[in-house]
Design an enzyme around this catalytic site. Structure first.
Site, PDB file in Angstrom:
ATOM      1  N   PRO A   1      13.643  49.565  10.469  1.00 14.05           N
ATOM      2  CA  PRO A   1      14.813  49.307  11.311  1.00 14.05           C
ATOM      3  C   PRO A   1      15.430  47.916  11.141  1.00 14.05           C
ATOM      4  O   PRO A   1      16.461  47.639  11.731  1.00 14.05           O
ATOM      5  CB  PRO A   1      14.246  49.465  12.717  1.00 14.05           C
ATOM      6  CG  PRO A   1      12.808  49.083  12.567  1.00 14.05           C
ATOM      7  CD  PRO A   1      12.382  49.542  11.212  1.00 14.05           C
TER       8      PRO A   1
ATOM      9  N   MET B   1      23.174  57.858  15.442  1.00 16.31           N
ATOM     10  CA  MET B   1      24.616  57.870  15.159  1.00 16.31           C
ATOM     11  C   MET B   1      25.400  58.449  16.333  1.00 16.31           C
ATOM     12  O   MET B   1      26.341  59.212  16.149  1.00 16.31           O
ATOM     13  CB  MET B   1      24.903  58.692  13.886  1.00 16.31           C
ATOM     14  CG  MET B   1      24.314  58.049  12.647  1.00 16.31           C
ATOM     15  SD  MET B   1      24.516  59.053  11.173  1.00 16.31           S
ATOM     16  CE  MET B   1      23.122  60.152  11.313  1.00 16.31           C
TER      17      MET B   1
ATOM     18  N   LYS C   1      27.636  52.353   3.551  1.00 14.60           N
ATOM     19  CA  LYS C   1      27.080  53.345   4.473  1.00 14.60           C
ATOM     20  C   LYS C   1      27.006  52.856   5.909  1.00 14.60           C
ATOM     21  O   LYS C   1      26.185  53.313   6.667  1.00 14.60           O
ATOM     22  CB  LYS C   1      25.675  53.782   4.048  1.00 14.60           C
ATOM     23  CG  LYS C   1      25.630  54.753   2.899  1.00 14.60           C
ATOM     24  CD  LYS C   1      26.062  56.118   3.378  1.00 14.60           C
ATOM     25  CE  LYS C   1      25.989  57.147   2.280  1.00 14.60           C
ATOM     26  NZ  LYS C   1      24.642  57.456   1.945  1.00 14.60           N
TER      27      LYS C   1
ATOM     28  N   ILE D   1      15.039  60.764   7.187  1.00 16.41           N
ATOM     29  CA  ILE D   1      15.583  61.075   8.511  1.00 16.41           C
ATOM     30  C   ILE D   1      17.033  60.601   8.541  1.00 16.41           C
ATOM     31  O   ILE D   1      17.306  59.399   8.505  1.00 16.41           O
ATOM     32  CB  ILE D   1      14.749  60.416   9.630  1.00 16.41           C
ATOM     33  CG1 ILE D   1      13.347  61.041   9.624  1.00 16.41           C
ATOM     34  CG2 ILE D   1      15.425  60.614  10.991  1.00 16.41           C
ATOM     35  CD1 ILE D   1      12.430  60.569  10.705  1.00 16.41           C
TER      36      ILE D   1
ATOM     37  N   THR E   1      11.193  54.878  11.291  1.00 14.85           N
ATOM     38  CA  THR E   1      12.516  55.351  11.683  1.00 14.85           C
ATOM     39  C   THR E   1      12.973  54.658  12.971  1.00 14.85           C
ATOM     40  O   THR E   1      12.154  54.216  13.786  1.00 14.85           O
ATOM     41  CB  THR E   1      12.497  56.891  11.818  1.00 14.85           C
ATOM     42  OG1 THR E   1      13.846  57.331  11.964  1.00 14.85           O
ATOM     43  CG2 THR E   1      11.681  57.355  13.018  1.00 14.85           C
ATOM     44  N   ALA E   2      14.293  54.528  13.126  1.00 14.77           N
ATOM     45  CA  ALA E   2      14.849  53.745  14.231  1.00 14.77           C
ATOM     46  C   ALA E   2      14.330  54.213  15.593  1.00 14.77           C
ATOM     47  O   ALA E   2      14.028  53.393  16.465  1.00 14.77           O
ATOM     48  CB  ALA E   2      16.377  53.809  14.191  1.00 14.77           C
TER      49      ALA E   2
ATOM     50  N   GLY F   1      17.818  52.366   5.352  1.00 14.81           N
ATOM     51  CA  GLY F   1      17.386  51.972   6.691  1.00 14.81           C
ATOM     52  C   GLY F   1      16.430  53.008   7.252  1.00 14.81           C
ATOM     53  O   GLY F   1      16.544  54.201   6.950  1.00 14.81           O
ATOM     54  N   GLY F   2      15.464  52.572   8.040  1.00 15.14           N
ATOM     55  CA  GLY F   2      14.546  53.505   8.692  1.00 15.14           C
ATOM     56  C   GLY F   2      13.708  54.267   7.698  1.00 15.14           C
ATOM     57  O   GLY F   2      13.127  53.688   6.782  1.00 15.14           O
ATOM     58  N   ASP F   3      13.685  55.585   7.867  1.00 14.27           N
ATOM     59  CA  ASP F   3      12.956  56.454   6.942  1.00 14.27           C
ATOM     60  C   ASP F   3      13.974  57.161   6.044  1.00 14.27           C
ATOM     61  O   ASP F   3      15.013  57.603   6.527  1.00 14.27           O
ATOM     62  CB  ASP F   3      12.151  57.484   7.740  1.00 14.27           C
ATOM     63  CG  ASP F   3      11.354  58.382   6.820  1.00 14.27           C
ATOM     64  OD1 ASP F   3      10.216  58.007   6.494  1.00 14.27           O
ATOM     65  OD2 ASP F   3      11.879  59.436   6.400  1.00 14.27           O
TER      66      ASP F   3
ATOM     67  N   ASP G   1      21.536  50.113   1.629  1.00 14.94           N
ATOM     68  CA  ASP G   1      22.521  50.471   2.641  1.00 14.94           C
ATOM     69  C   ASP G   1      22.837  49.276   3.518  1.00 14.94           C
ATOM     70  O   ASP G   1      22.079  48.327   3.580  1.00 14.94           O
ATOM     71  CB  ASP G   1      21.950  51.574   3.540  1.00 14.94           C
ATOM     72  CG  ASP G   1      21.949  52.911   2.837  1.00 14.94           C
ATOM     73  OD1 ASP G   1      22.639  53.041   1.824  1.00 14.94           O
ATOM     74  OD2 ASP G   1      21.254  53.812   3.330  1.00 14.94           O
TER      75      ASP G   1
ATOM     76  N   PRO H   1       0.806  -1.237   0.000  1.00 12.03           N
ATOM     77  CA  PRO H   1       0.000   0.000   0.000  1.00 12.03           C
ATOM     78  C   PRO H   1       0.838   1.286   0.000  1.00 12.03           C
ATOM     79  O   PRO H   1       0.481   2.252  -0.661  1.00 12.03           O
ATOM     80  CB  PRO H   1      -0.814  -0.104   1.303  1.00 12.03           C
ATOM     81  CG  PRO H   1      -0.504  -1.412   1.929  1.00 12.03           C
ATOM     82  CD  PRO H   1       0.517  -2.135   1.127  1.00 12.03           C
TER      83      PRO H   1
HETATM   84  N1  SAH Z   1      17.209  56.779   8.108  1.00  5.49           N
HETATM   85  C1  SAH Z   1      17.493  56.032   9.309  1.00  5.49           C
HETATM   86  C2  SAH Z   1      18.666  56.594  10.072  1.00  5.49           C
HETATM   87  C3  SAH Z   1      19.966  56.481   9.339  1.00  5.49           C
HETATM   88  S1  SAH Z   1      21.317  57.079  10.260  1.00  5.49           S
HETATM   89  C4  SAH Z   1      16.240  55.967  10.183  1.00  5.49           C
HETATM   90  O1  SAH Z   1      15.271  56.670   9.901  1.00  5.49           O
HETATM   91  O2  SAH Z   1      16.228  55.181  11.128  1.00  5.49           O
HETATM   92  C5  SAH Z   1      21.935  55.604  10.988  1.00  5.49           C
HETATM   93  C6  SAH Z   1      21.565  55.558  12.453  1.00  5.49           C
HETATM   94  O3  SAH Z   1      20.235  55.126  12.603  1.00  5.49           O
HETATM   95  C7  SAH Z   1      22.365  54.575  13.263  1.00  5.49           C
HETATM   96  O4  SAH Z   1      23.618  55.098  13.626  1.00  5.49           O
HETATM   97  C8  SAH Z   1      21.477  54.384  14.453  1.00  5.49           C
HETATM   98  O5  SAH Z   1      21.570  55.492  15.316  1.00  5.49           O
HETATM   99  C9  SAH Z   1      20.108  54.425  13.811  1.00  5.49           C
HETATM  100  N2  SAH Z   1      19.588  53.082  13.528  1.00  5.49           N
HETATM  101  C10 SAH Z   1      19.287  52.558  12.338  1.00  5.49           C
HETATM  102  N3  SAH Z   1      18.770  51.316  12.469  1.00  5.49           N
HETATM  103  C11 SAH Z   1      18.726  51.080  13.794  1.00  5.49           C
HETATM  104  C12 SAH Z   1      18.274  49.999  14.592  1.00  5.49           C
HETATM  105  N4  SAH Z   1      17.755  48.884  14.041  1.00  5.49           N
HETATM  106  N5  SAH Z   1      18.372  50.102  15.922  1.00  5.49           N
HETATM  107  C13 SAH Z   1      18.871  51.201  16.504  1.00  5.49           C
HETATM  108  N6  SAH Z   1      19.314  52.252  15.810  1.00  5.49           N
HETATM  109  C14 SAH Z   1      19.245  52.198  14.471  1.00  5.49           C
END
Ligand code: SAH
Length: 481
Positions: free
Chosen positions: A232, A394, A277, A313, A338-339, A308-310, A255, A22
């Site tokens: 983030p 940063m 970056k 910013i 943003t972070a 990264g993030g926005d 980035d 089977p």
């Molecule tokens: N455009 C991004 C910032 C870029 S500058 C934003 O809006 O978040 C890079 C900085 O962002 C890093 O030095 C740190 O301060 C912050 N950052 C980015 N990703 C992060 C994360 N996952 N956790 C904490 N800080 C972060």
């Protein structure tokens, strides 16, 4: 070890099933979904296999196959249910490099049989590398519900138009957009409703209009650029627009801070370009990034600039925007989390708060040239009076200097500071301290990039989840107790 999925053709030598019971019958039935004929090596066949033999779909082979019977098979399934025999077959197949599967004995397998959702031309195969077969079955049931029963017909119809499309449109963006239009539009709907005639007419029309537009555009291809906030790190924090842009992109420039899971959402054929970056690491200079964006867009590509993030910013999004506008390239900006906002959400600490903070200021911890910021543009005295939150990006290497400047401006010594490293990522780490500890003993925090530092009374509100508390100065520790 995890398996790699592939789709195999059975139009050469037929696959071999060993065993006539089977279990062998179940596997044979499965193979017959795609094979015209399956060879079954057994001493006798159960009723199902016998009737398949009578139909000519199964051809019986001598039991206990040797190397000659196994060599050159696209797949062997050993389902004798006799341990030693299955092991013997698996060993021969392995030695010959023939993919072999032994049901329920993953250690003997070089090939796994997926759970299958079958829609004719469209096949979805689900595997869990043998870790969770029941989960695979659940996924299969879910997909059975999700996928339209006529999906295979749609794929088959598209297949009939492939050559014509290839003949009328050059390979690349234009052709892919045409197919997207067909699959997302009324043609596909008509086909799924069973109206093949209308579907054919609509596809015809789409091809004609794409071909004439394509010829006009051949002289001046129009690329576009999406400046996309990748958030983030956690892909779940992407916007739906960001995902759509990633799926449409021919080129993705990203980035260092963009999460791996985010990049995985890009189209597989997309060109992925890392532009660095990360602080300290090699990165592509901004003018070169601008030039790359312009060049790819002018070549007619759909370009995603993933940040990264926005993007607006501390992302130098404004400079890229200027460069693209100067060249008359269409740009769309898609915001990201943003972070600072991600860190706050993760801590469950609001950045503004009715009782303790009415404003929030995002500042960069670095000035051009990598120096600690002078904060000349900030009214530090006003900020020192309280009722506000300062989020420093940063600022890992300059944190101590920043804290000193804030103390000099009159921030109170015990003002809470909370730093969040890798917000939203699996390796997120949080450290709570005070301005004076940060100013005098920043090393004790052991902070690593990327991190945001949140200064203000809100940083002293109860945070969700684990927070390391580092308070080097006794008087401050007492104030906290
Ligand atoms: N455009 C991004 C910032 C870029 S500058 C934003 O809006 O978040 C890079 C900085 O962002 C890093 O030095 C740190 O301060 C912050 N950052 C980015 N990703 C992060 C994360 N996952 N956790 C904490 N800080 C972060």
């Amino acid at each position: 070890m995890r398996t790699f999925p592939i789709f195999v053709r059975f139009d050469g030598k037929p696959p071999l099933v060993v065993g006539g019971g089977p279990l062998a019958a179940i596997k044979t039935r499965l193979l017959l979904k795609r094979a015209d004929r399956v060879d079954v090596a057994a001493e006798g066949l159960n009723p199902e296999l016998s009737s398949l033999e009578a139909e000519g779909k199964v051809v019986m082979q001598p039991a206990h196959p040797d190397m000659d019977q196994i060599r050159g098979r696209p797949l062997v399934i050993s389902a004798t249910e006799i341990e030693d025999e299955d092991a013997r077959i698996a060993e021969i197949a392995r030695a010959l490099g023939v993919p072999v599967n032994v049901p329920d004995r993953p250690a003997l397998c070089t090939a796994a049989l997926p759970a299958i959702v079958d829609r004719g031309e469209v096949t979805v195969a689900i595997g869990t590398s043998a870790a969770a077969p029941v989960l695979a079955q659940r996924l299969r049931a879910w997909l059975e519900n999700e996928l339209h029963p006529r999906l295979g017909d749609l794929a088959e119809l598209a297949g009939q138009f492939r050559e014509r499309v290839a003949g009328s449109l050059a390979e690349g963006t234009g052709r892919r957009r045409l197919w997207e239009k067909i699959f997302d539009g009324p043609a596909a709907q008509a086909m799924l409703h069973g109206d093949e005639e209308t579907a054919r007419k609509l596809i015809d029309r789409e091809i004609e209009s794409a071909a004439s537009a394509g010829n006009d555009a051949a002289h001046a291809p129009h690329g576009r650029v999406f400046l996309v906030g990748a958030g983030p790190g956690d892909p779940e924090l992407l916007t739906m627009k960001a995902i759509r842009a990633l799926k449409a992109a021919d080129v993705v420039l990203y980035d260092k801070l963009v999460g791996d899971g985010v990049l995985e959402l890009a189209r597989r054929e997309a060109e992925l370009i890392s532009v660095g970056k990360a602080k300290g690491a090699h990165s592509v200079p901004q003018p070169e990034i601008n030039a790359l964006l312009v060049a790819r867009a002018k070549a007619g590509r759909t370009v995603v600039r993933l940040k990264g993030g926005d993007p607006f910013i501390f992302g130098r999004g404004g400079e890229e925007l200027d460069a693209l506008r100067a060249e008359n390239i269409a740009v769309e900006v898609i915001p990201g989390v943003t972070a600072g906002a991600a860190a706050a959400a993760s801590l469950q600490i609001p950045l503004t708060h009715r009782d303790v903070s009415h404003t929030v200021t995002f500042v960069s911890g670095h000035e051009a040239g990598g120096k600690a910021p002078s904060f000349e543009h900030l009214d530090l005295k006003a900020l020192a009076s309280g009722n506000n939150t300062l989020v420093v990006y940063m600022g890992v290497t300059t944190g101590a200097v920043i804290a000193q400047r804030l103390l000099e401006a009159g921030f109170r010594e015990a003002l809470p500071v909370i730093a969040v490293e890798n917000a939203s990522r699996p390796n997120e780490r949080r450290v709570a301290t005070t301005i004076s500890t940060l100013a005098n003993d920043a090393d004790s925090l052991g902070l690593n990039s990327p991190a945001v530092l949140i200064f203000g009374e809100v940083a002293g509100l109860p945070a969700a989840g684990a927070v390391e508390t580092i308070l080097a100065h006794e008087e401050v520790a007492r104030a906290y107790a």
